[in-house]
Design a protein around this motif. Sequence first.
Motif, PDB file in Angstrom:
ATOM      1  N   TYR A 306      23.002  49.523  88.849  1.00  0.00           N
ATOM      2  CA  TYR A 306      23.695  49.256  87.572  1.00  0.00           C
ATOM      3  C   TYR A 306      24.189  47.819  87.469  1.00  0.00           C
ATOM      4  CZ  TYR A 306      28.441  49.506  89.602  1.00  0.00           C
ATOM      5  OH  TYR A 306      29.583  49.258  90.309  1.00  0.00           O
ATOM      6  N   LEU A 307      24.220  47.089  88.587  1.00  0.00           N
ATOM      7  CA  LEU A 307      24.646  45.680  88.564  1.00  0.00           C
ATOM      8  C   LEU A 307      23.496  44.716  88.824  1.00  0.00           C
ATOM      9  CD1 LEU A 307      27.963  45.966  90.632  1.00  0.00           C
ATOM     10  CD2 LEU A 307      27.776  45.552  88.166  1.00  0.00           C
ATOM     11  N   ASP A 308      22.342  45.263  89.192  1.00  0.00           N
ATOM     12  CA  ASP A 308      21.206  44.428  89.610  1.00  0.00           C
ATOM     13  C   ASP A 308      20.634  43.672  88.410  1.00  0.00           C
ATOM     14  OD1 ASP A 308      18.979  43.242  90.624  1.00  0.00           O
ATOM     15  OD2 ASP A 308      17.996  45.107  91.270  1.00  0.00           O
ATOM     16  N   ASP A 309      20.822  42.351  88.408  1.00  0.00           N
ATOM     17  CA  ASP A 309      20.339  41.534  87.288  1.00  0.00           C
ATOM     18  C   ASP A 309      19.139  40.678  87.693  1.00  0.00           C
ATOM     19  OD1 ASP A 309      21.662  39.781  88.944  1.00  0.00           O
ATOM     20  OD2 ASP A 309      22.954  38.925  87.397  1.00  0.00           O
ATOM     21  N   SER A 310      18.474  41.056  88.803  1.00  0.00           N
ATOM     22  CA  SER A 310      17.397  40.203  89.308  1.00  0.00           C
ATOM     23  C   SER A 310      16.223  40.126  88.335  1.00  0.00           C
ATOM     24  CB  SER A 310      16.924  40.686  90.683  1.00  0.00           C
ATOM     25  OG  SER A 310      16.574  42.053  90.630  1.00  0.00           O
ATOM     26  N   THR A 311      16.028  41.170  87.535  1.00  0.00           N
ATOM     27  CA  THR A 311      14.915  41.121  86.576  1.00  0.00           C
ATOM     28  C   THR A 311      15.425  41.087  85.136  1.00  0.00           C
ATOM     29  OG1 THR A 311      14.754  43.537  86.569  1.00  0.00           O
ATOM     30  CG2 THR A 311      13.347  42.355  88.127  1.00  0.00           C
ATOM     31  N   ALA A 312      16.721  40.952  84.959  1.00  0.00           N
ATOM     32  CA  ALA A 312      17.293  40.965  83.604  1.00  0.00           C
ATOM     33  C   ALA A 312      17.214  39.577  82.972  1.00  0.00           C
ATOM     34  CB  ALA A 312      18.746  41.419  83.660  1.00  0.00           C
ATOM     35  N   GLU A 313      17.420  39.516  81.675  1.00  0.00           N
ATOM     36  CA  GLU A 313      17.554  38.216  80.999  1.00  0.00           C
ATOM     37  C   GLU A 313      18.769  37.493  81.599  1.00  0.00           C
ATOM     38  OE1 GLU A 313      19.248  38.658  77.001  1.00  0.00           O
ATOM     39  OE2 GLU A 313      19.194  40.811  77.304  1.00  0.00           O
ATOM     40  N   PRO A 314      18.821  36.158  81.487  1.00  0.00           N
ATOM     41  CA  PRO A 314      19.961  35.459  82.103  1.00  0.00           C
ATOM     42  C   PRO A 314      21.257  35.689  81.322  1.00  0.00           C
ATOM     43  CG  PRO A 314      18.531  33.908  80.947  1.00  0.00           C
ATOM     44  CD  PRO A 314      17.861  35.245  80.861  1.00  0.00           C
ATOM     45  N   PHE A 315      22.278  36.166  82.023  1.00  0.00           N
ATOM     46  CA  PHE A 315      23.547  36.478  81.364  1.00  0.00           C
ATOM     47  C   PHE A 315      24.645  35.447  81.650  1.00  0.00           C
ATOM     48  CE2 PHE A 315      21.815  40.919  81.286  1.00  0.00           C
ATOM     49  CZ  PHE A 315      21.878  41.087  79.915  1.00  0.00           C
ATOM     50  N   GLY A 316      24.303  34.359  82.364  1.00  0.00           N
ATOM     51  CA  GLY A 316      25.299  33.309  82.562  1.00  0.00           C
ATOM     52  C   GLY A 316      25.388  32.424  81.322  1.00  0.00           C
ATOM     53  N   THR A 341      28.458  37.869  86.168  1.00  0.00           N
ATOM     54  CA  THR A 341      28.342  37.599  84.732  1.00  0.00           C
ATOM     55  C   THR A 341      29.182  38.594  83.935  1.00  0.00           C
ATOM     56  OG1 THR A 341      26.492  39.106  84.374  1.00  0.00           O
ATOM     57  CG2 THR A 341      25.958  36.830  85.066  1.00  0.00           C
ATOM     58  N   ALA A 342      29.417  38.243  82.674  1.00  0.00           N
ATOM     59  CA  ALA A 342      30.170  39.140  81.792  1.00  0.00           C
ATOM     60  C   ALA A 342      29.403  40.451  81.572  1.00  0.00           C
ATOM     61  CB  ALA A 342      30.448  38.445  80.464  1.00  0.00           C
ATOM     62  N   ALA A 343      28.082  40.402  81.580  1.00  0.00           N
ATOM     63  CA  ALA A 343      27.293  41.632  81.409  1.00  0.00           C
ATOM     64  C   ALA A 343      27.523  42.570  82.598  1.00  0.00           C
ATOM     65  CB  ALA A 343      25.813  41.290  81.269  1.00  0.00           C
ATOM     66  N   GLN A 344      27.588  42.003  83.799  1.00  0.00           N
ATOM     67  CA  GLN A 344      27.874  42.841  84.982  1.00  0.00           C
ATOM     68  C   GLN A 344      29.298  43.379  84.930  1.00  0.00           C
ATOM     69  OE1 GLN A 344      26.769  39.709  87.726  1.00  0.00           O
ATOM     70  NE2 GLN A 344      25.108  40.974  88.564  1.00  0.00           N
ATOM     71  N   GLN A 345      30.225  42.567  84.448  1.00  0.00           N
ATOM     72  CA  GLN A 345      31.612  43.028  84.344  1.00  0.00           C
ATOM     73  C   GLN A 345      31.725  44.194  83.357  1.00  0.00           C
ATOM     74  OE1 GLN A 345      33.293  39.187  83.426  1.00  0.00           O
ATOM     75  NE2 GLN A 345      33.720  38.724  85.575  1.00  0.00           N
ATOM     76  N   LEU A 346      31.004  44.077  82.240  1.00  0.00           N
ATOM     77  CA  LEU A 346      31.035  45.152  81.239  1.00  0.00           C
ATOM     78  C   LEU A 346      30.418  46.432  81.811  1.00  0.00           C
ATOM     79  CD1 LEU A 346      31.848  45.428  78.169  1.00  0.00           C
ATOM     80  CD2 LEU A 346      29.408  45.261  77.696  1.00  0.00           C
ATOM     81  N   THR A 358      37.182  48.499  70.252  1.00  0.00           N
ATOM     82  CA  THR A 358      37.148  47.226  69.539  1.00  0.00           C
ATOM     83  C   THR A 358      38.431  46.462  69.864  1.00  0.00           C
ATOM     84  OG1 THR A 358      35.896  48.220  67.747  1.00  0.00           O
ATOM     85  CG2 THR A 358      37.076  46.169  67.250  1.00  0.00           C
ATOM     86  N   GLY A 359      38.282  45.207  70.256  1.00  0.00           N
ATOM     87  CA  GLY A 359      39.455  44.400  70.596  1.00  0.00           C
ATOM     88  C   GLY A 359      39.747  44.356  72.074  1.00  0.00           C
ATOM     89  N   ASP A 360      39.001  45.110  72.894  1.00  0.00           N
ATOM     90  CA  ASP A 360      39.145  44.954  74.343  1.00  0.00           C
ATOM     91  C   ASP A 360      38.770  43.516  74.705  1.00  0.00           C
ATOM     92  OD1 ASP A 360      39.857  47.597  74.676  1.00  0.00           O
ATOM     93  OD2 ASP A 360      37.962  48.219  75.596  1.00  0.00           O
ATOM     94  N   VAL A 361      39.581  42.930  75.573  1.00  0.00           N
ATOM     95  CA  VAL A 361      39.316  41.571  76.042  1.00  0.00           C
ATOM     96  C   VAL A 361      39.135  41.637  77.546  1.00  0.00           C
ATOM     97  CG1 VAL A 361      40.292  39.250  76.348  1.00  0.00           C
ATOM     98  CG2 VAL A 361      40.620  40.467  74.185  1.00  0.00           C
ATOM     99  N   PHE A 362      38.055  41.064  78.043  1.00  0.00           N
ATOM    100  CA  PHE A 362      37.948  40.934  79.495  1.00  0.00           C
ATOM    101  C   PHE A 362      37.669  39.482  79.845  1.00  0.00           C
ATOM    102  CE2 PHE A 362      33.224  41.112  80.086  1.00  0.00           C
ATOM    103  CZ  PHE A 362      32.843  41.621  78.853  1.00  0.00           C
ATOM    104  N   ALA A 363      38.486  38.988  80.768  1.00  0.00           N
ATOM    105  CA  ALA A 363      38.421  37.576  81.137  1.00  0.00           C
ATOM    106  C   ALA A 363      37.647  37.427  82.437  1.00  0.00           C
ATOM    107  CB  ALA A 363      39.820  37.002  81.265  1.00  0.00           C
ATOM    108  N   SER A 364      37.037  36.263  82.588  1.00  0.00           N
ATOM    109  CA  SER A 364      36.105  36.000  83.688  1.00  0.00           C
ATOM    110  C   SER A 364      36.784  35.944  85.048  1.00  0.00           C
ATOM    111  CB  SER A 364      35.432  34.653  83.450  1.00  0.00           C
ATOM    112  OG  SER A 364      36.408  33.615  83.342  1.00  0.00           O
ATOM    113  N   GLY A 365      38.069  35.585  85.039  1.00  0.00           N
ATOM    114  CA  GLY A 365      38.702  35.125  86.266  1.00  0.00           C
ATOM    115  C   GLY A 365      38.653  33.603  86.276  1.00  0.00           C
TER     116      GLY A 365
END
Length: 433
Positions: A306-316, A341-346, A358-365
């Motif tokens: 569920y976190l593996d982005d090795s073949t995903a579009e670039p989310f940085g 990435t934010a996509a992995q965090q989500l 709607t209105g949830d905010v998540f910050a990168s750190g």
Amino acid sequence: MPQRSPLDLPEGDPFGPHNLPYGVFTTPHAPHLRRIGVRYGSHVLDAGAAAAATASPHAELLGAATLNPLMAAGRPVWQAVRAEVLDWLTNPAHRPTIEPLMHPLTTLALHLPIEVADYVDFYASEHHAANVGRMFRPDGDALTPNWKHLPIGYHGRAGTVLVSGTPIVRPQGQYLPPAPAVSSSSPTPSAPSAPSTPSAPHTSSPTPVFGPSLRLDFEAEVAFVVGAPSPLNTPVPLSGFHDHVFGLCLLNDWSARDIQSWEYRPLGPFLGKSFATSLAAWITPLDALAPARTAPPARDLPLLPYLDDSTAEPFGFDLRIEVAVNGHTVSRPPFSAMYWTAAQQLAHMTVNGASLRTGDVFASGTVSGPRPAERGCLLELTWGGRDPVHLPDGSRTFLEDGDEVTLTAWAPGAHGARIGLGEVTGHVVPATP
Ligand SMILES: O=C(O)/C=C/C(=O)CC(=O)CC(=O)O
Ligand SMILES: [Ca+2]
Ligand SMILES: [Mg+2]
């Protein structure tokens, strides 16, 4: 010189037609009437009034007092509204209608553009996490064993997310008293010790004191704003990122390091970070940042599916941040260096079945790069107060009353242009007596 129309922007304006960030403003004539605006150059389009004047199908969404109804409407509507706003601002046929609806930015009051639902803060910079680990836990590994397997985060306090410009009252709380100065050459009684040592002189039973924080800090971060909600028990995959996230903006996670280092074991940050979090007044839609998409750093360990982005579009995102204290640049943190990435965090935030509102905010750190001049907080820049940073008005270990911290950023746009992010600023005022 003849007055230029606010619709005729100089070439390469970072708030030009490729950007179009959303905010909420009031005018001095109607200080209680909050309206949605779109920043264009040094002006703001009253988007609600433009929608009404052009009989737009989105008049109700753009006539709201916050961005939440528009954010809840979902990506196809975001794209239709963005195309409509671009047409208003650039199609000469609309000029007579639109030009009178442009307000000079400097005449407006800007408000929190969204009603914040839940607020989460992550810990996604390997450089920041390793530096903090070395200072807070000098006897352990710099990174905890879980760090490269999941994006670590904590739930923050949504009610104290404040719009840029809001004064920041120095928080009070309990913390261990600063260790006595080792040498008589540093006589300042409040001179803070390195965070790794406060418990050292109190090995048996440390006793805290209460007072205004002596180690107030900023954290340069990027916040992602959830638009479309998701139902309970329905994890959002990496590929759902663009359907749920409306946009991003700069965020300053003000942090009281003395309160934090005393309270955080074993449950993590609490009062040291919940007194104030500053959010920029302008939310940049993700579509504006398509040219800034970039691959995150190479992954050192294989990730669960569920976190593996090795073949995903670039989310940085390639965002170049600048941190200034009292107008003097102290750091340039590169967002492209963030490990998670934010996509992995989500995906991680919802993998247990938690829903999104709607209105949830998540910050990168805290955004910190590999170089010392790229560190995103004073804790790292001064190495726990050991190495002061030098400003024209004196040196700092942590923030003093009156200090103003301003984060700005830009991203590469199409054809060499720059996309400007709205600044987030705040100044420190003395603790409430
Ligand atoms: O205990 C620690 O390792 C540090 C925790 C934090 O500073 C939390 C935080 O705000 C994370 C971040 O901004 O990266
Ligand atoms: Ca933080
Ligand atoms: Mg905070």
